[in-house]
Design a protein around this motif. Structure first.
Motif, mmCIF file in Angstrom:
data_model
loop_
_atom_site.group_PDB
_atom_site.id
_atom_site.type_symbol
_atom_site.label_atom_id
_atom_site.label_comp_id
_atom_site.label_asym_id
_atom_site.label_seq_id
_atom_site.Cartn_x
_atom_site.Cartn_y
_atom_site.Cartn_z
ATOM 1 N N ALA A 1 0.853 -1.185 0.000
ATOM 2 C CA ALA A 1 0.000 0.000 0.000
ATOM 3 C C ALA A 1 0.893 1.240 0.000
ATOM 4 O O ALA A 1 2.120 1.139 0.110
ATOM 5 C CB ALA A 1 -0.903 -0.003 1.230
ATOM 6 N N ILE A 2 0.285 2.403 -0.108
ATOM 7 C CA ILE A 2 1.074 3.621 0.034
ATOM 8 C C ILE A 2 1.500 3.771 1.487
ATOM 9 O O ILE A 2 2.660 4.092 1.784
ATOM 10 C CB ILE A 2 0.271 4.851 -0.436
ATOM 11 N N VAL A 3 0.573 3.522 2.402
ATOM 12 C CA VAL A 3 0.873 3.636 3.833
ATOM 13 C C VAL A 3 0.658 2.290 4.511
ATOM 14 O O VAL A 3 -0.355 1.631 4.306
ATOM 15 C CB VAL A 3 -0.017 4.699 4.508
ATOM 16 N N GLY A 4 1.631 1.898 5.320
ATOM 17 C CA GLY A 4 1.560 0.656 6.079
ATOM 18 C C GLY A 4 2.927 0.363 6.663
ATOM 19 O O GLY A 4 3.894 1.086 6.380
ATOM 20 N N PRO A 5 3.071 -0.657 7.468
ATOM 21 C CA PRO A 5 4.401 -1.024 7.982
ATOM 22 C C PRO A 5 5.348 -1.353 6.833
ATOM 23 O O PRO A 5 4.965 -2.065 5.902
ATOM 24 C CB PRO A 5 4.117 -2.269 8.837
ATOM 25 N N ARG A 6 6.563 -0.841 6.869
ATOM 26 C CA ARG A 6 7.510 -1.097 5.786
ATOM 27 C C ARG A 6 7.801 -2.591 5.666
ATOM 28 O O ARG A 6 8.008 -3.279 6.674
ATOM 29 C CB ARG A 6 8.824 -0.366 6.039
ATOM 30 N N PRO A 7 7.829 -3.142 4.439
ATOM 31 C CA PRO A 7 8.166 -4.563 4.277
ATOM 32 C C PRO A 7 9.639 -4.796 4.585
ATOM 33 O O PRO A 7 10.511 -4.128 4.028
ATOM 34 C CB PRO A 7 7.858 -4.821 2.794
ATOM 35 N N HIS B 1 1.920 -7.752 10.055
ATOM 36 C CA HIS B 1 1.572 -8.371 8.781
ATOM 37 C C HIS B 1 0.070 -8.586 8.605
ATOM 38 O O HIS B 1 -0.351 -9.221 7.629
ATOM 39 C CB HIS B 1 2.304 -9.701 8.631
ATOM 40 N N VAL B 2 -0.723 -8.035 9.509
ATOM 41 C CA VAL B 2 -2.177 -8.136 9.369
ATOM 42 C C VAL B 2 -2.661 -7.287 8.192
ATOM 43 O O VAL B 2 -3.669 -7.598 7.555
ATOM 44 C CB VAL B 2 -2.879 -7.692 10.672
ATOM 45 N N VAL B 3 -1.937 -6.208 7.891
ATOM 46 C CA VAL B 3 -2.285 -5.320 6.783
ATOM 47 C C VAL B 3 -1.197 -5.372 5.704
ATOM 48 O O VAL B 3 -0.117 -5.916 5.935
ATOM 49 C CB VAL B 3 -2.462 -3.864 7.265
ATOM 50 N N ARG B 4 -1.492 -4.813 4.537
ATOM 51 C CA ARG B 4 -0.455 -4.708 3.513
ATOM 52 C C ARG B 4 0.674 -3.817 4.017
ATOM 53 O O ARG B 4 0.427 -2.808 4.668
ATOM 54 C CB ARG B 4 -1.025 -4.095 2.226
ATOM 55 N N PRO B 5 1.914 -4.172 3.720
ATOM 56 C CA PRO B 5 3.021 -3.271 4.047
ATOM 57 C C PRO B 5 2.909 -2.012 3.194
ATOM 58 O O PRO B 5 2.128 -1.969 2.234
ATOM 59 C CB PRO B 5 4.261 -4.088 3.686
ATOM 60 N N GLY B 6 3.691 -0.981 3.560
ATOM 61 C CA GLY B 6 3.552 0.287 2.859
ATOM 62 C C GLY B 6 4.860 0.862 2.347
ATOM 63 O O GLY B 6 5.944 0.510 2.808
ATOM 64 N N LEU B 7 4.712 1.765 1.381
ATOM 65 C CA LEU B 7 5.855 2.512 0.872
ATOM 66 C C LEU B 7 6.377 3.451 1.951
ATOM 67 O O LEU B 7 7.566 3.707 2.071
ATOM 68 C CB LEU B 7 5.436 3.300 -0.369
ATOM 69 N N THR B 8 5.461 3.962 2.766
ATOM 70 C CA THR B 8 5.807 4.750 3.947
ATOM 71 C C THR B 8 4.896 4.301 5.079
ATOM 72 O O THR B 8 3.944 3.544 4.861
ATOM 73 C CB THR B 8 5.652 6.258 3.686
ATOM 74 N N GLY B 9 5.195 4.746 6.283
ATOM 75 C CA GLY B 9 4.399 4.318 7.418
ATOM 76 C C GLY B 9 4.614 5.187 8.639
ATOM 77 O O GLY B 9 5.385 6.155 8.609
#
Length: 202
Positions: free
Chosen positions: A107-113, A130-138
């Protein structure tokens, strides 16, 4: 409602528009990397996404492939070129990851992979990132980025997971722009990026 039905379409639209608008920048950077570092232009690495499902993340290459006498890659600090460091300082190396957003990997926002090798090292609370999609930023990226300790970083990741809202996402996006302009938190105090996570530090 937002996280289930609106966040993904919003990400797709923003990433697609960004790729179209920034296409001249992408082509220019690719050409400069080819000239200064040679091929390949892109750096691809396996990362865990939502529910720990592994995908291939794409970024612009910023390091050489220099190795020691045993054939092992030199440390990041030795392989990171001044040109690559400039790309990182402006977060331009992240632009190809917009394709990962369009695909639905991130995603755009989420925990960084992070790295796949970290998966078995998380405790139950840390694994919730990891419950949500990781993000480009967070949330961690706008509150210290690579200068955060791992426990603080994971605490912010989980805090985001528990508070996925439209307003929070846009607040993080706007704060990210400010962090990029200020070149804030790109490196930790002791490494070119971030020290490896070796397990629960509590």
């Amino acid at each position: 409602m937002y996280s289930r039905f609106l966040k993904r379409p919003q990400d797709m639209i923003l990433a697609t528009v960004s790729l179209l608008v920034l296409s001249p920048v992408l082509v220019t950077i690719a050409g400069l990397i080819k000239w200064k570092l040679g091929g390949p232009v892109l750096f691809k690495q396996k990362r865990p996404g939502k529910d720990g499902v592994v995908f291939e993340m794409v970024k612009f290459r910023t390091m050489t492939d220099e190795r020691d006498e045993h054939g092992e890659l030199l440390p990041d600090e030795a392989r990171l070129t001044p040109f690559g460091n400039k790309l990182r300082s402006l977060s331009l190396d992240e632009l190809p990851s917009l394709f990962n957003i369009v695909k639905g990997d991130i995603a755009i926002v989420g925990p960084r992979p992070l790295l796949v090798e970290y998966l078995p090292r998380y405790n139950d609370e840390q694994r919730r990132r990891h419950v949500v999609r990781p993000g480009l930023t967070g949330l961690a990226q706008v509150n210290g980025r690579n200068r955060l300790s791992w426990p603080n970083r994971f605490a912010l990741d989980v805090k985001y997971v528990d508070n996925v809202t439209f307003l929070n996402d846009w607040k993080i996006i706007l704060q990210t722009v400010g962090k990029v302009v200020k070149k804030d938190g790109i490196s930790s105090d002791t490494a070119a990026t971030m020290e490896a996570f070796m397990g629960d530090e509590r």
